[in-house]
Design a protein around this motif. Structure first.
Motif, PDB file in Angstrom:
ATOM      1  N   MET A  88      -1.130  13.088   5.961  1.00  0.00           N
ATOM      2  CA  MET A  88      -0.943  12.817   7.212  1.00  0.00           C
ATOM      3  C   MET A  88      -2.127  13.651   7.840  1.00  0.00           C
ATOM      4  O   MET A  88      -2.546  13.037   9.071  1.00  0.00           O
ATOM      5  CB  MET A  88       0.425  13.137   7.425  1.00  0.00           C
TER       6      MET A  88
ATOM      7  N   GLY B  13      -4.766  12.299  10.338  1.00  0.00           N
ATOM      8  CA  GLY B  13      -4.798  12.441  12.260  1.00  0.00           C
ATOM      9  C   GLY B  13      -5.757  13.265  12.284  1.00  0.00           C
ATOM     10  O   GLY B  13      -6.790  13.478  13.022  1.00  0.00           O
ATOM     11  N   ARG B  14      -6.222  14.125  11.047  1.00  0.00           N
ATOM     12  CA  ARG B  14      -7.846  14.666  12.092  1.00  0.00           C
ATOM     13  C   ARG B  14      -8.792  15.089  11.199  1.00  0.00           C
ATOM     14  O   ARG B  14      -9.953  15.193  11.697  1.00  0.00           O
ATOM     15  CB  ARG B  14      -6.990  16.606  11.724  1.00  0.00           C
TER      16      ARG B  14
ATOM     17  N   THR C 252      -5.685  21.348  13.219  1.00  0.00           N
ATOM     18  CA  THR C 252      -4.628  21.375  12.493  1.00  0.00           C
ATOM     19  C   THR C 252      -3.812  20.009  12.506  1.00  0.00           C
ATOM     20  O   THR C 252      -4.437  18.948  13.645  1.00  0.00           O
ATOM     21  CB  THR C 252      -3.636  22.617  13.388  1.00  0.00           C
ATOM     22  N   GLN C 253      -3.029  19.450  12.013  1.00  0.00           N
ATOM     23  CA  GLN C 253      -2.492  18.653  12.266  1.00  0.00           C
ATOM     24  C   GLN C 253      -0.558  18.410  11.452  1.00  0.00           C
ATOM     25  O   GLN C 253      -0.094  19.390  11.157  1.00  0.00           O
ATOM     26  CB  GLN C 253      -2.686  17.444  11.201  1.00  0.00           C
ATOM     27  N   MET C 254      -0.042  18.997  12.941  1.00  0.00           N
ATOM     28  CA  MET C 254       1.528  19.236  12.737  1.00  0.00           C
ATOM     29  C   MET C 254       2.210  18.230  11.597  1.00  0.00           C
ATOM     30  O   MET C 254       2.201  16.184  11.744  1.00  0.00           O
ATOM     31  CB  MET C 254       2.545  18.331  14.422  1.00  0.00           C
ATOM     32  N   VAL C 255       2.835  18.182  10.233  1.00  0.00           N
ATOM     33  CA  VAL C 255       3.755  17.783   9.215  1.00  0.00           C
ATOM     34  C   VAL C 255       5.119  17.103   9.381  1.00  0.00           C
ATOM     35  O   VAL C 255       5.700  16.393   8.572  1.00  0.00           O
ATOM     36  CB  VAL C 255       3.358  17.570   7.852  1.00  0.00           C
ATOM     37  N   GLY C 256       5.429  17.838  10.443  1.00  0.00           N
ATOM     38  CA  GLY C 256       7.056  17.773  10.568  1.00  0.00           C
ATOM     39  C   GLY C 256       8.006  18.776  11.326  1.00  0.00           C
ATOM     40  O   GLY C 256       6.916  19.593  11.922  1.00  0.00           O
TER      41      GLY C 256
ATOM     42  N   TRP D 189       5.506   7.810   9.937  1.00  0.00           N
ATOM     43  CA  TRP D 189       4.129   8.615  10.585  1.00  0.00           C
ATOM     44  C   TRP D 189       2.718   8.669  10.464  1.00  0.00           C
ATOM     45  O   TRP D 189       1.844   7.895  11.280  1.00  0.00           O
ATOM     46  CB  TRP D 189       4.723  10.335  10.563  1.00  0.00           C
TER      47      TRP D 189
ATOM     48  N   LEU E  16      -0.047   7.873  12.623  1.00  0.00           N
ATOM     49  CA  LEU E  16      -1.340   8.293  12.744  1.00  0.00           C
ATOM     50  C   LEU E  16      -2.205   7.364  12.438  1.00  0.00           C
ATOM     51  O   LEU E  16      -3.278   7.538  13.058  1.00  0.00           O
ATOM     52  CB  LEU E  16      -1.274   9.622  11.910  1.00  0.00           C
TER      53      LEU E  16
ATOM     54  N   ALA F 241      -0.168  16.957  20.778  1.00  0.00           N
ATOM     55  CA  ALA F 241      -1.272  16.257  20.184  1.00  0.00           C
ATOM     56  C   ALA F 241      -1.590  16.481  19.453  1.00  0.00           C
ATOM     57  O   ALA F 241      -2.234  15.632  17.732  1.00  0.00           O
ATOM     58  CB  ALA F 241      -2.233  17.284  20.801  1.00  0.00           C
ATOM     59  N   ASP F 242      -1.321  17.780  18.434  1.00  0.00           N
ATOM     60  CA  ASP F 242      -1.173  18.153  16.796  1.00  0.00           C
ATOM     61  C   ASP F 242       0.109  17.406  15.980  1.00  0.00           C
ATOM     62  O   ASP F 242      -0.642  16.806  14.633  1.00  0.00           O
ATOM     63  CB  ASP F 242      -1.066  20.018  16.567  1.00  0.00           C
ATOM     64  N   TYR F 243       0.786  16.775  15.924  1.00  0.00           N
ATOM     65  CA  TYR F 243       2.016  16.049  16.057  1.00  0.00           C
ATOM     66  C   TYR F 243       1.120  14.720  16.025  1.00  0.00           C
ATOM     67  O   TYR F 243       0.536  13.857  14.735  1.00  0.00           O
ATOM     68  CB  TYR F 243       2.911  15.453  16.430  1.00  0.00           C
TER      69      TYR F 243
ATOM     70  N   GLY G  34      -2.330  13.375  16.438  1.00  0.00           N
ATOM     71  CA  GLY G  34      -3.457  13.219  15.937  1.00  0.00           C
ATOM     72  C   GLY G  34      -4.216  13.253  16.776  1.00  0.00           C
ATOM     73  O   GLY G  34      -5.521  11.979  17.011  1.00  0.00           O
ATOM     74  N   LEU G  35      -3.944  13.559  18.162  1.00  0.00           N
ATOM     75  CA  LEU G  35      -4.995  13.954  19.538  1.00  0.00           C
ATOM     76  C   LEU G  35      -5.304  14.860  20.296  1.00  0.00           C
ATOM     77  O   LEU G  35      -5.109  16.317  19.697  1.00  0.00           O
ATOM     78  CB  LEU G  35      -4.188  12.836  20.642  1.00  0.00           C
TER      79      LEU G  35
END
Lengths: 248, 248
Positions: free
Chosen positions: A148, A152-153, B79-83, B147, B151, B195-197, B199-200
């Motif tokens: 992810m 995503g990044r 940063t990327q939220m993964v959950g 997800w 993404l 956004a972190d979730y 990928g924006l």
DNA sequence: GGTCATCCTTGACCCAGATCAAGCGCGAAC
DNA sequence: GTTCGCGCTTGATCTGGGTCAAGGATGACC
């Protein structure tokens, strides 16, 4: 990531990773016999679809040899690969009777399958099978989450470098080589498959691979044969200083 | 996605979802007592970090109330939220002593924790605990893979619509409302967290939310209070005709 | 009330990667 | 040998979303 207890040993395991991965470490003789009785093998040719998303799925199993992909597709045809199944990886899900993804063999492949219902029954009686599967599933979850971050990044270049690093590392693990020094392997994926994994187009994949080659991060012989002269450099390009595992 | 056996019932469960989710369905009295003896509660304030990635982690547990996020961060700060952890979700991993992600409470939150070592020991003796955790982990894996499609292949607008759909559905499930008709809820996330979730960037999130509002797909009161007049329409915008679950 | 901080919105501009398009290399079939 | 088809490369151009920048709203605190 494969951990060191999972090395594939056909002599010890009768060609069947699940027996080793899920059971062997602490198995009882009668458990092995019971598993044996619900076990069968299936072979697939390169390009063949193992299961379509939504299909009835009356088995679980694991990959013995070869490689296949797990993909999701939207109605308009956009597809995303969500997993790469290498030897010893588990397929299917106890407690669910429909496949959630397309599974496609991308090389000739052999799977070792167990009929699902008896496997589930056995799991309920035998704590360490569920425990082992839990461990494997948690590894896959970590891999998915790692991915992810990639999706995503990361930039296109970082994505390619990440994928090459993962494949190189898994390949080395399967061959039981050290992951230091020069790594040499054949890309199992087409540019299009890589694009589907990375959320890119195949043109971008091609361009970035050319760029990495031009700059000496990788060496390419033909379209598929890759040499990585310096793994540290590649990981740097991947934006990934940790050597943390992915792709359970 | 929560399945119907997982409805949170504080009266039946003494405020502790794990007891219900992992154990209660088929538990024995002595198991419950043993769990009771290794259980404790922790509270966190909004914004507080529960665990830093890499920290020692001597417990597992589950969210009783409130919401927290699981995030990964690269060295340069991306940063990327993964959950997203909602009440009844499980935190931590048997068999691993270091956290793999940052866990941050984004609202005030209460967790129900079990000391990890005794929990692991108990799991080994008790098949259905591992089985229950396996089921939960497989749900999370499906959510993570769902997800990955978001993404990797969805546009900014589709991403926003997907996220709103997930939050709306989970919110409705928690409140035990039907998911038909008008749905009303408060966004638990800031624009930046979304956004972190997704990928924006937060600017893109803001613009897309404004666009969905302008076109009547959603209604907004203030910055956080959302009404979804037509869930089908929203799912269409999400590029997601299936109502398949995500975010286990 | 005023001040400050946080979160959010909106505009202007830019660029990484998508899209469209042409053509190469190579193995398989004939 | 020729032809075909597939996988791949490379170029030209376009565009969605990033970046930079300037404010607006709301609430906490004095």
């Amino acid at each position: 990531m494969l951990n060191d207890t999972l090395k594939f040993d056909p002599h010890n395991c009768d060609g069947c990773p699940i027996r080793h991965r899920a059971v062997c470490a602490r198995c009882e003789t009668d458990e092995l016999e019971e598993l044996e009785s619900i076990k069968y093998y299936r072979s697939f040719e390169a390009g063949q679809t193992v299961i379509w998303s939504g299909d009835q799925m009356d088995f679980v199993g694991s990959v013995v040899s070869g490689i296949s992909t797990l993909t999701q597709t939207m109605e308009d045809g956009r597809t995303q690969m969500v997993g790469l199944l290498l030897p010893s990886d588990f397929v299917g899900r106890p407690g669910r009777d429909r496949a959630a993804y397309d599974v496609v063999a991308i090389t000739d492949m052999v799977m070792c399958c167990f009929r699902r219902k008896p496997f589930e029954a056995m799991m309920s009686k035998t704590p360490h099978i569920a425990e082992r599967l839990l461990e494997m599933t948690l590894d896959e979850l970590d891999a998915a989450r790692e991915w992810m971050l990639v999706l995503g990044r990361k930039t296109a270049r970082e994505k390619i470098a990440s994928l090459l690093a993962i494949i190189a590392r898994r390949d080395a693990t399967l061959k039981m080589q050290a992951t230091q020094g020069r790594l040499v392997f054949d890309l199992p994926l087409t540019r299009e498959a890589m694009a589907d994994y990375l959320g890119l187009t195949l043109e971008t994949v091609s361009r970035q691979i050319s760029a990495l080659k031009r700059e000496g991060v990788i060496e390419l012989e033909g379209k598929r044969h890759v040499t990585i002269p310096d793994m540290g450099r590649l990981l740097e390009e991947a934006g990934d200083d940790s050597d943390g595992g992915m792709l359970a």
